[in-house]
Design a protein around this motif. Sequence first.
Motif, PDB file in Angstrom:
ATOM      1  N   GLU A 550       0.859  -1.195   0.103  1.00 33.71           N
ATOM      2  CA  GLU A 550       0.075   0.060   0.069  1.00 33.71           C
ATOM      3  C   GLU A 550       0.826   1.409  -0.005  1.00 33.71           C
ATOM      4  N   ALA A 551       1.972   1.365  -0.700  1.00 35.57           N
ATOM      5  CA  ALA A 551       2.888   2.212  -0.936  1.00 35.57           C
ATOM      6  C   ALA A 551       2.395   3.457  -1.423  1.00 35.57           C
ATOM      7  N   GLN A 552       1.317   3.476  -1.999  1.00 42.69           N
ATOM      8  CA  GLN A 552       0.669   4.834  -2.374  1.00 42.69           C
ATOM      9  C   GLN A 552       0.194   5.809  -1.049  1.00 42.69           C
ATOM     10  N   GLU A 553       0.304   5.123   0.083  1.00 43.95           N
ATOM     11  CA  GLU A 553      -0.238   5.734   1.211  1.00 43.95           C
ATOM     12  C   GLU A 553       0.955   6.618   1.884  1.00 43.95           C
ATOM     13  N   LEU A 554       2.103   6.203   1.602  1.00 43.49           N
ATOM     14  CA  LEU A 554       3.022   6.717   2.375  1.00 43.49           C
ATOM     15  C   LEU A 554       3.389   8.283   1.868  1.00 43.49           C
ATOM     16  N   SER A 555       3.678   9.037   2.927  1.00 41.75           N
ATOM     17  CA  SER A 555       3.930  10.567   2.630  1.00 41.75           C
ATOM     18  C   SER A 555       5.656  10.772   2.482  1.00 41.75           C
ATOM     19  N   ALA A 556       6.002  11.989   1.772  1.00 48.14           N
ATOM     20  CA  ALA A 556       7.190  12.020   1.557  1.00 48.14           C
ATOM     21  C   ALA A 556       8.192  11.988   2.711  1.00 48.14           C
ATOM     22  N   MET A 557       7.729  12.360   3.674  1.00 51.25           N
ATOM     23  CA  MET A 557       8.593  12.190   4.974  1.00 51.25           C
ATOM     24  C   MET A 557       9.080  10.494   5.371  1.00 51.25           C
ATOM     25  N   ALA A 558       7.519   9.982   5.233  1.00 56.10           N
ATOM     26  CA  ALA A 558       7.752   8.505   5.443  1.00 56.10           C
ATOM     27  C   ALA A 558       8.712   7.919   4.411  1.00 56.10           C
ATOM     28  N   TRP A 559       8.674   8.316   3.066  1.00 53.29           N
ATOM     29  CA  TRP A 559       9.631   7.821   2.267  1.00 53.29           C
ATOM     30  C   TRP A 559      11.103   7.928   2.569  1.00 53.29           C
ATOM     31  N   ARG A 560      11.338   9.199   3.124  1.00 53.49           N
ATOM     32  CA  ARG A 560      12.698   9.470   3.651  1.00 53.49           C
ATOM     33  C   ARG A 560      12.987   8.386   4.701  1.00 53.49           C
ATOM     34  N   MET A 561      12.192   8.071   5.645  1.00 46.62           N
ATOM     35  CA  MET A 561      12.468   7.103   6.835  1.00 46.62           C
ATOM     36  C   MET A 561      12.694   5.662   6.104  1.00 46.62           C
ATOM     37  N   VAL A 562      11.841   5.221   4.945  1.00 45.91           N
ATOM     38  CA  VAL A 562      12.097   4.119   4.472  1.00 45.91           C
ATOM     39  C   VAL A 562      13.390   3.872   4.098  1.00 45.91           C
ATOM     40  N   MET A 563      13.810   4.854   3.011  1.00 47.25           N
ATOM     41  CA  MET A 563      14.946   4.863   2.165  1.00 47.25           C
ATOM     42  C   MET A 563      16.225   4.665   3.275  1.00 47.25           C
ATOM     43  N   ARG A 564      16.133   5.276   4.600  1.00 46.75           N
ATOM     44  CA  ARG A 564      17.593   5.165   5.390  1.00 46.75           C
ATOM     45  C   ARG A 564      17.625   3.685   5.714  1.00 46.75           C
ATOM     46  N   ARG A 565      16.345   2.918   5.680  1.00 46.16           N
ATOM     47  CA  ARG A 565      16.648   1.288   6.100  1.00 46.16           C
ATOM     48  C   ARG A 565      17.239   0.493   5.016  1.00 46.16           C
ATOM     49  N   VAL A 566      17.328   1.057   3.745  1.00 43.77           N
ATOM     50  CA  VAL A 566      17.772   0.190   2.829  1.00 43.77           C
ATOM     51  C   VAL A 566      18.778   1.029   1.759  1.00 43.77           C
ATOM     52  N   PRO A 567      20.097   1.224   2.405  1.00 44.40           N
ATOM     53  CA  PRO A 567      21.098   2.075   1.612  1.00 44.40           C
ATOM     54  C   PRO A 567      21.255   1.535   0.505  1.00 44.40           C
ATOM     55  N   ALA A 568      21.296   0.253   0.123  1.00 45.54           N
ATOM     56  CA  ALA A 568      21.560  -0.290  -1.280  1.00 45.54           C
ATOM     57  C   ALA A 568      20.318  -0.006  -2.321  1.00 45.54           C
ATOM     58  N   LYS A 569      18.940   0.593  -1.693  1.00 42.96           N
ATOM     59  CA  LYS A 569      18.067   0.800  -2.540  1.00 42.96           C
ATOM     60  C   LYS A 569      17.562  -0.236  -3.249  1.00 42.96           C
ATOM     61  N   SER A 570      17.454  -1.407  -2.661  1.00 40.80           N
ATOM     62  CA  SER A 570      16.663  -2.727  -3.529  1.00 40.80           C
ATOM     63  C   SER A 570      15.190  -2.705  -2.461  1.00 40.80           C
ATOM     64  N   LEU A 571      14.361  -2.481  -3.426  1.00 43.87           N
ATOM     65  CA  LEU A 571      12.985  -2.296  -2.866  1.00 43.87           C
ATOM     66  C   LEU A 571      12.016  -2.996  -3.835  1.00 43.87           C
ATOM     67  N   THR A 572      11.054  -3.380  -3.395  1.00 45.40           N
ATOM     68  CA  THR A 572       9.630  -4.038  -3.952  1.00 45.40           C
ATOM     69  C   THR A 572       8.894  -2.883  -3.383  1.00 45.40           C
ATOM     70  N   VAL A 573       8.166  -1.975  -4.335  1.00 45.10           N
ATOM     71  CA  VAL A 573       7.143  -1.155  -4.075  1.00 45.10           C
ATOM     72  C   VAL A 573       5.710  -1.511  -4.273  1.00 45.10           C
ATOM     73  N   VAL A 574       5.018  -1.830  -3.769  1.00 46.87           N
ATOM     74  CA  VAL A 574       3.745  -2.327  -4.025  1.00 46.87           C
ATOM     75  C   VAL A 574       2.379  -1.433  -3.771  1.00 46.87           C
ATOM     76  N   GLY A 575       1.760  -1.237  -4.849  1.00 49.25           N
ATOM     77  CA  GLY A 575       0.455  -0.295  -4.348  1.00 49.25           C
ATOM     78  C   GLY A 575      -0.240   0.060  -5.766  1.00 49.25           C
ATOM     79  N   ASP A 576      -1.373   0.983  -5.650  1.00 48.76           N
ATOM     80  CA  ASP A 576      -2.209   1.299  -6.690  1.00 48.76           C
ATOM     81  C   ASP A 576      -2.297   2.777  -6.537  1.00 48.76           C
ATOM     82  N   ILE A 577      -1.953   3.758  -7.528  1.00 46.34           N
ATOM     83  CA  ILE A 577      -2.101   5.159  -7.342  1.00 46.34           C
ATOM     84  C   ILE A 577      -3.614   5.276  -7.333  1.00 46.34           C
TER      85      ILE A 577
END
Length: 757
Positions: A550-577
């Motif tokens: 449900e990644a479409q619900e994250l705010s810009a500040m929440a994305w900053r927090m998530v990106m700190r957890r994954v320095p290699a930027k290996s992500l699966t982003v799941v959602g529906d705009i």
Amino acid sequence: MTNRQDGLAEALDSEQRVVAWLYGLLDDARGRAQAALREVYTRRGGTRQAMVEREAMASAQARRLAQLNAVERGLCFGRVDDAEGNSVYIGRLGLRDEHHESVLIDWRAPAARPFYVATATDPRGLVRRRHLHLKDRRVAGIDDEVFDLERMSEDDRRALVGEAALLAALRRGRTGRMGDVVATIQTEQDRVIRASLQGALVVQGGPGTGKTVAALHRAAYLLYTHRDTLERRGVLVVGPNAMFLRYIGQVLPALGETQVVMTTVGEMFPGLRARAVDAPAAVAKGDVRMAEVLARALELRQRVPEGDLVVELDGLRLRVPHAQCVRLRERARAVRLPHNMARKLYVTELLKELARAETRALEESLHLEELANGDPELEELAQPLDLEGDLDELDLELASRRLWDEPEVRRVVDDLWPELTPMRLVAELLSSAQTLESVAPPGLAWQELVRPVEAGWTVGDVPLLDEAAELLGEDDSARRAAAKQAAAEQAEQLLYAGEVLQSTGVLEEGIFARADVLAERHADDGLDLTTADRAAADRTWAYGHVIVDEAQELSAMAWRMVMRRVPAKSLTVVGDIAQTGSAAGARSWAEVLDPYLEGRWRVEHLMVNYRTPVEIMEVAADVLRAFDPGQRPPESVRAGESRPRAVRLPVPALPALVEEELAEIGEGRVGVVTSDARHEEVARLFPQGDLDAPVAVLTVGQAKGLEFDAVVVVDPAGILAQSPMGGRDLYVAVTRATRRLTVAYEGELPGVLSRLA
């Protein structure tokens, strides 16, 4: 019996013998793991190296045992036959026979992929795909899909039976928990699951497309395929709310994976579980400019006195010139360390200045000129002693330590450069309208941020706390010294742990363990902590992969927090705009990802709706067309058993309507999805309305990602009006059903639901 019935009975009997044999191998493997674990626990005493050996064996065998226990249900679920007459069985994990021959293929292995991707136009060399339906350890049913009938024997043709396994699974009643789909993965889902680990993969899919369950199977696949990379760093799954995590919580353990951290945005700051949400229209907290607001607010806490700094101490006035105070602050800022770490430098330098000031004050207090009183013989003794010039570094250090013990000195230091916690910084900022107004950039609605200092934390506060923790840091000098000593010990432990793994033979048993993981765990004194345990407790943990649902619900500040957890930027982003319900959420994937990945991300579109019947999706398409005409709804693959309907009735009459729905679906679950305003009122009518009960009462936000056999949407007009994204909320609400949809309303039915009138 007919020939076909005879053939089916023979096929069931044949498959039952195979399945019983495979379960026997599972029991043998489980017995070996239990015996090895008991043997390890009987060992007592010994050297430090013996402790490492016990830890290595216990960890490996306990993990193996947990994996073997987790796959008890539905151990084997498929079989593929190729044109050469070879058969391969597919299951939840791999098993070998007494001759070490592979007899059950792990569903994640490359050899299993034809089971998922073979189609009539591209059979991948297969003539048949067979789905086995197990109840406990008994083969209860078979479904066959034939790709080349001419190459099959007459006996095999007689035994062909069943319907598509996916449709059979969809017809079964919901249980209140998401199940794995390892036996019914579709081709487009398989592309998601087996995509490369590197970079960011966006899984864009509408309601019912299976994007969530595909992402969870992707986590299991990545841990299987890239275990050397991910075992030490772990995988993080971020869901929209606690109810959603409960709903999906059984999927990964059923696939044999327990080393995954599952959390919500509200739980990503260790020690805090925020559940409350801010007003739907609130956007300021999620604005990326809040990082700038926090940085400016912190700068205001790094003060200098209006004039000279004066400290009264034991009858002396210690004076540090204003210009020197400014220089000390700028010097501490210039090192570009987090606030609490820079504070150590600031305090050290300020204490030295106070020590010099104390010496000057002491010299002035002697009044030697007055003692001379014009006597020529005493004038030479009355010359300034230059005590300050005689101070060396040792004198300054000793004087600084003495001054630091003085309460008045500490009070002054804390006033000029306080040691802060994230909670204190954020709470004091949000409770001060004056401070917010002074630090907020133009256009940020700072007024909506103001709240009492004692107010509880909301989900929207957690990214602010995380940002504050980054700005503040902590004085970790003692920890770094201990880490340096531990590193030397760990190097020795690493060498020995590698020898243990080789000598004990755990690698040959298929037990996933690594010397560096075991040595690190021992060095941390975390003998009973898994990677997931340690990662969940460490805010600064760097994960190997992150899945955001449900990644479409994250705010810009929440994305900053998530990106700190994954320095290699290996992500699966799941959602529906099209389902974005938060006013601070995403309007496009580029908007949220490009600031971190600069276009280095790709999209997989899931366009087939396996869950929602055509009749219900027609209603949903009307809603989507009215509020977001640029978005295309997914296409349903099956017809429903009844037409969706609208019923005008008051809220107190809902229990009778819900009972009617329960009677219609038989075994299954009913979801009652309400507007935020009516949720409490409706929930009182269904005291046991949670996911484990036949009836669950939810707001739209709580219902995201969930599914029910029947759904009753209450107060559609209220859902539309409760936020600027109300149209998308209604779209979410009407797409939670797998079989039946009823809209209950008072007054007038909203025009977007006119199809139901």
